[in-house]
Design a protein around this motif. Structure first.
Motif, PDB file in Angstrom:
ATOM      1  N   GLY A 184      20.371  10.083  17.686  1.00 39.35           N
ATOM      2  CA  GLY A 184      21.523  10.936  17.960  1.00 39.35           C
ATOM      3  C   GLY A 184      21.583  11.443  19.385  1.00 39.35           C
ATOM      4  N   GLU A 185      20.790  10.845  20.263  1.00 42.45           N
ATOM      5  CA  GLU A 185      20.790  11.235  21.675  1.00 42.45           C
ATOM      6  C   GLU A 185      21.725  10.280  22.427  1.00 42.45           C
ATOM      7  OE1 GLU A 185      19.402  13.814  22.985  1.00 42.45           O
ATOM      8  OE2 GLU A 185      18.194  14.481  21.274  1.00 42.45           O
ATOM      9  N   TYR A 186      23.018  10.514  22.285  1.00 40.91           N
ATOM     10  CA  TYR A 186      24.002   9.527  22.725  1.00 40.91           C
ATOM     11  C   TYR A 186      24.127   9.442  24.246  1.00 40.91           C
ATOM     12  CZ  TYR A 186      25.007  10.098  17.807  1.00 40.91           C
ATOM     13  OH  TYR A 186      24.872  10.177  16.444  1.00 40.91           O
ATOM     14  N   GLN A 187      24.067  10.568  24.927  1.00 43.93           N
ATOM     15  CA  GLN A 187      24.140  10.527  26.385  1.00 43.93           C
ATOM     16  C   GLN A 187      22.930   9.797  26.969  1.00 43.93           C
ATOM     17  OE1 GLN A 187      26.623  11.225  28.149  1.00 43.93           O
ATOM     18  NE2 GLN A 187      27.895  12.708  27.067  1.00 43.93           N
ATOM     19  N   ARG A 188      21.773  10.049  26.380  1.00 47.21           N
ATOM     20  CA  ARG A 188      20.562   9.360  26.841  1.00 47.21           C
ATOM     21  C   ARG A 188      20.652   7.870  26.536  1.00 47.21           C
ATOM     22  NH1 ARG A 188      15.236  11.812  24.560  1.00 47.21           N
ATOM     23  NH2 ARG A 188      15.703  10.492  22.766  1.00 47.21           N
ATOM     24  N   ALA A 189      21.221   7.531  25.357  1.00 49.21           N
ATOM     25  CA  ALA A 189      21.391   6.123  25.004  1.00 49.21           C
ATOM     26  C   ALA A 189      22.271   5.421  26.022  1.00 49.21           C
ATOM     27  CB  ALA A 189      22.001   6.004  23.609  1.00 49.21           C
ATOM     28  N   ILE A 190      23.342   6.081  26.443  1.00 47.27           N
ATOM     29  CA  ILE A 190      24.245   5.494  27.436  1.00 47.27           C
ATOM     30  C   ILE A 190      23.492   5.167  28.721  1.00 47.27           C
ATOM     31  CG2 ILE A 190      26.190   6.043  28.971  1.00 47.27           C
ATOM     32  CD1 ILE A 190      27.429   7.543  26.552  1.00 47.27           C
ATOM     33  N   LYS A 191      22.654   6.072  29.157  1.00 49.05           N
ATOM     34  CA  LYS A 191      21.898   5.844  30.393  1.00 49.05           C
ATOM     35  C   LYS A 191      20.948   4.650  30.251  1.00 49.05           C
ATOM     36  CE  LYS A 191      22.130  10.639  32.010  1.00 49.05           C
ATOM     37  NZ  LYS A 191      21.366  11.846  32.376  1.00 49.05           N
ATOM     38  N   HIS A 192      20.301   4.545  29.089  1.00 50.88           N
ATOM     39  CA  HIS A 192      19.394   3.411  28.878  1.00 50.88           C
ATOM     40  C   HIS A 192      20.170   2.093  28.864  1.00 50.88           C
ATOM     41  CE1 HIS A 192      15.637   5.504  28.345  1.00 50.88           C
ATOM     42  NE2 HIS A 192      16.095   6.244  27.337  1.00 50.88           N
ATOM     43  N   TYR A 193      21.308   2.066  28.185  1.00 48.12           N
ATOM     44  CA  TYR A 193      22.101   0.834  28.119  1.00 48.12           C
ATOM     45  C   TYR A 193      22.645   0.463  29.497  1.00 48.12           C
ATOM     46  CZ  TYR A 193      22.094   1.007  22.987  1.00 48.12           C
ATOM     47  OH  TYR A 193      21.723   1.012  21.653  1.00 48.12           O
ATOM     48  N   GLN A 194      23.104   1.458  30.236  1.00 47.41           N
ATOM     49  CA  GLN A 194      23.599   1.179  31.587  1.00 47.41           C
ATOM     50  C   GLN A 194      22.476   0.638  32.468  1.00 47.41           C
ATOM     51  OE1 GLN A 194      25.268   5.040  32.500  1.00 47.41           O
ATOM     52  NE2 GLN A 194      27.351   4.359  32.048  1.00 47.41           N
ATOM     53  N   ARG A 195      21.283   1.194  32.294  1.00 43.03           N
ATOM     54  CA  ARG A 195      20.129   0.720  33.055  1.00 43.03           C
ATOM     55  C   ARG A 195      19.814  -0.730  32.678  1.00 43.03           C
ATOM     56  NH1 ARG A 195      15.962   3.098  35.891  1.00 43.03           N
ATOM     57  NH2 ARG A 195      13.959   2.005  35.823  1.00 43.03           N
ATOM     58  N   ALA A 196      19.913  -1.034  31.365  1.00 37.51           N
ATOM     59  CA  ALA A 196      19.634  -2.391  30.902  1.00 37.51           C
ATOM     60  C   ALA A 196      20.564  -3.404  31.555  1.00 37.51           C
ATOM     61  CB  ALA A 196      19.773  -2.461  29.382  1.00 37.51           C
ATOM     62  N   LEU A 197      21.823  -3.019  31.751  1.00 31.92           N
ATOM     63  CA  LEU A 197      22.795  -3.932  32.345  1.00 31.92           C
ATOM     64  C   LEU A 197      22.510  -4.202  33.818  1.00 31.92           C
ATOM     65  CD1 LEU A 197      26.029  -2.573  30.647  1.00 31.92           C
ATOM     66  CD2 LEU A 197      24.982  -4.831  30.292  1.00 31.92           C
ATOM     67  N   HIS A 198      21.701  -3.368  34.447  1.00 36.41           N
ATOM     68  CA  HIS A 198      21.337  -3.560  35.848  1.00 36.41           C
ATOM     69  C   HIS A 198      19.953  -4.162  36.006  1.00 36.41           C
ATOM     70  CE1 HIS A 198      24.847  -1.070  36.478  1.00 36.41           C
ATOM     71  NE2 HIS A 198      24.762  -1.295  37.776  1.00 36.41           N
ATOM     72  N   GLN A 199      19.346  -4.528  34.865  1.00 32.10           N
ATOM     73  CA  GLN A 199      18.025  -5.133  34.902  1.00 32.10           C
ATOM     74  C   GLN A 199      18.102  -6.557  34.359  1.00 32.10           C
ATOM     75  OE1 GLN A 199      16.271  -1.934  32.520  1.00 32.10           O
ATOM     76  NE2 GLN A 199      14.925  -1.412  34.245  1.00 32.10           N
ATOM     77  N   SER A 200      16.983  -7.217  34.281  1.00 28.05           N
ATOM     78  CA  SER A 200      16.920  -8.573  33.748  1.00 28.05           C
ATOM     79  C   SER A 200      16.267  -8.565  32.370  1.00 28.05           C
ATOM     80  CB  SER A 200      16.114  -9.465  34.698  1.00 28.05           C
ATOM     81  OG  SER A 200      14.792  -8.947  34.844  1.00 28.05           O
ATOM     82  N   GLU A 201      16.243  -9.711  31.743  1.00 26.76           N
ATOM     83  CA  GLU A 201      15.571  -9.938  30.464  1.00 26.76           C
ATOM     84  C   GLU A 201      16.297  -9.302  29.276  1.00 26.76           C
ATOM     85  OE1 GLU A 201      13.096 -11.987  30.453  1.00 26.76           O
ATOM     86  OE2 GLU A 201      12.996 -12.044  32.629  1.00 26.76           O
ATOM     87  N   GLY A 202      17.460  -8.752  29.487  1.00 25.67           N
ATOM     88  CA  GLY A 202      18.170  -8.128  28.377  1.00 25.67           C
ATOM     89  C   GLY A 202      19.346  -8.959  27.900  1.00 25.67           C
ATOM     90  N   ASP A 203      19.939  -8.551  26.811  1.00 26.96           N
ATOM     91  CA  ASP A 203      21.123  -9.196  26.258  1.00 26.96           C
ATOM     92  C   ASP A 203      22.318  -8.325  26.618  1.00 26.96           C
ATOM     93  OD1 ASP A 203      23.209 -10.176  24.781  1.00 26.96           O
ATOM     94  OD2 ASP A 203      22.122 -10.285  22.889  1.00 26.96           O
TER      95      ASP A 203
END
Length: 295
Positions: free
Chosen positions: A51-70
Motif C-alpha cells: 500500500g505504499e503507492y508513492q514509493r512504488a511509483i518511484k521504484h517503477y520509474q527507477r526500473a524504467l531508467h535501468q537495465s534488466e527489467g521488463d
C-alpha cells in the motif's frame, strides 16, 4: 473493434489535459534501492502490495531508467499505482504504453475499463473488457470482469453469458458459482440459481452466507420449507449473526406461522439497521411483498 485504443482519443473522451509526468527517482536514504531494473521492479511490486503507492511509483520509474527489467511490467505497475491514487490521466498514459509493448496482455484493457467506468462511459468500459477476453479467452478472470461490468451497467442477461464462461473455465471456483447464482436470483431464475448455489456450497460448505442466499432461491422457487432449513443451517454456522434471526422471522411471518413468529420476532429485535436492510433486500429478491418486510 480496435485492439489498441489510442491514448489521445481516450484523453479527449475524458476531456483531460495530461502533462508529462515528472520523473522523480529520489528515494529516502532509509529506503532500499534496486541495483538494476529487475530488482527495482520487485521493490515496486512489494511496495504496491504494502500500500505504499508513492514509493512504488518511484521504484517503477527507477526500473524504467535501468537495465534488466521488463518495461511492460514497470508501466503496468505505474498504471496500477496511479489508478489507486485516483490519478486517472497518468494511469491512462501508462496503460497505453503497456499496450504498445504487449497488445495480448489483458491487464491494461481491464485497467482502462475501470477508468472508463469511473467516468461513466459504460459502452467503452465494456468494449475494453471484450478486448481483454479476445486477447486472453482462456482466462476466467477476464470473463468475470466482463460479467461484473455488464451487470453493473444494466445488462444482466449478457452478464450471465459471461459468467457462464468463467465457470466453464474455472469449475472449482466457489465464488464464480455463487456469483452466477446471485445473478440468477436477480433474474428470477430461481431453479437455475439453486443449481449454481448448490455447487458453491459443495465447494465452500462452511460459508454461512451461501446458505442464506440459497434460502432466497428456495423461497422464490416455491420451496419455503427448504428456505427455512437453509436459514437454520446458516444460523448454525454463524450463531451470532442477528441477520438470520430476522430472515427466519420474516419467512415465518410470511407463512402465517404465528407460534413461530413471536419467538423469532424477539430474536430479530437484536438486529441493527444494516442487517435489517440486508434482510429486506433478501425478501425483495425472494419475491416477498413489502408488507412482510421488516420496519
Amino acid at each position: 473493434m480496435s485492439m489498441s485504443p489510442d491514448y489521445q482519443q481516450i484523453v479527449e473522451l475524458f476531456g483531460l489535459v495530461v502533462p508529462e509526468i515528472d520523473v522523480d527517482l529520489e528515494l529516502e536514504e532509509s529506503e532500499q534501492q534496486g541495483r538494476d531494473g529487475q530488482e527495482s521492479q520487485q521493490l515496486g511490486n512489494q511496495s504496491l502490495r504494502e500500500g505504499e503507492y508513492q514509493r512504488a511509483i518511484k521504484h517503477y520509474q527507477r526500473a524504467l531508467h535501468q537495465s534488466e527489467g521488463d518495461p511492460a511490467e514497470a508501466h503496468l505497475g505505474l498504471a496500477t499505482a496511479f489508478e489507486i491514487l485516483e490519478q486517472s490521466p497518468a494511469a491512462v498514459r501508462q496503460y497505453a504504453r503497456v499496450l504498445k509493448l504487449q497488445q495480448d496482455n489483458p491487464d491494461p484493457y481491464i485497467g482502462l475499463s475501470e477508468i472508463y467506468k469511473g467516468y461513466g462511459h459504460a459502452k467503452e468500459a465494456i468494449q475494453r473488457l471484450e478486448e481483454a477476453v479476445k486477447v486472453d479467452p482462456a482466462n476466467p478472470h477476464t470473463h468475470f470482469k466482463l460479467a461484473e461490468t455488464l451487470r453493473e451497467c444494466g445488462y444482466p442477461k449478457k452478464a450471465l453469458r459471461a459468467i457462464q464462461q468463467a465457470v466453464l473455465l474455472a469449475p472449482d471456483s466457489g465464488f464464480f458459482h455463487y456469483w452466477m447464482g446471485d445473478l440468477q436470483v436477480q433474474l428470477k431464475d430461481y431453479e437455475a440459481a439453486l443449481i449454481s448455489l448448490r455447487a458453491a456450497i459443495e465447494l465452500s460448505p462452511g460459508d454461512d452466507f451461501l446458505y442464506s442466499k440459497a434460502s432466497v432461491a428456495f423461497w422464490g422457487a416455491g420451496k419455503p420449507a427448504e428456505a427455512i432449513k437453509a436459514v437454520r443451517l446458516a444460523s448454525d454456522l454463524a450463531p451470532d449473526s442477528t441477520m438470520y434471526f430476522g430472515l427466519m422471522y420474516a419467512y415465518q411471518r410470511a407463512l402465517g406461522n404465528s407460534a413461530e413468529t413471536e419467538e423469532e420476532r424477539k430474536r430479530a429485535e437484536k438486529m441493527d439497521d444494516y442487517d435489517r436492510d440486508r434482510v429486506n433486500r433478501f425478501l425483495a429478491e425472494a419475491g416477498i411483498g413489502e408488507s412482510n418486510h421488516l420496519a
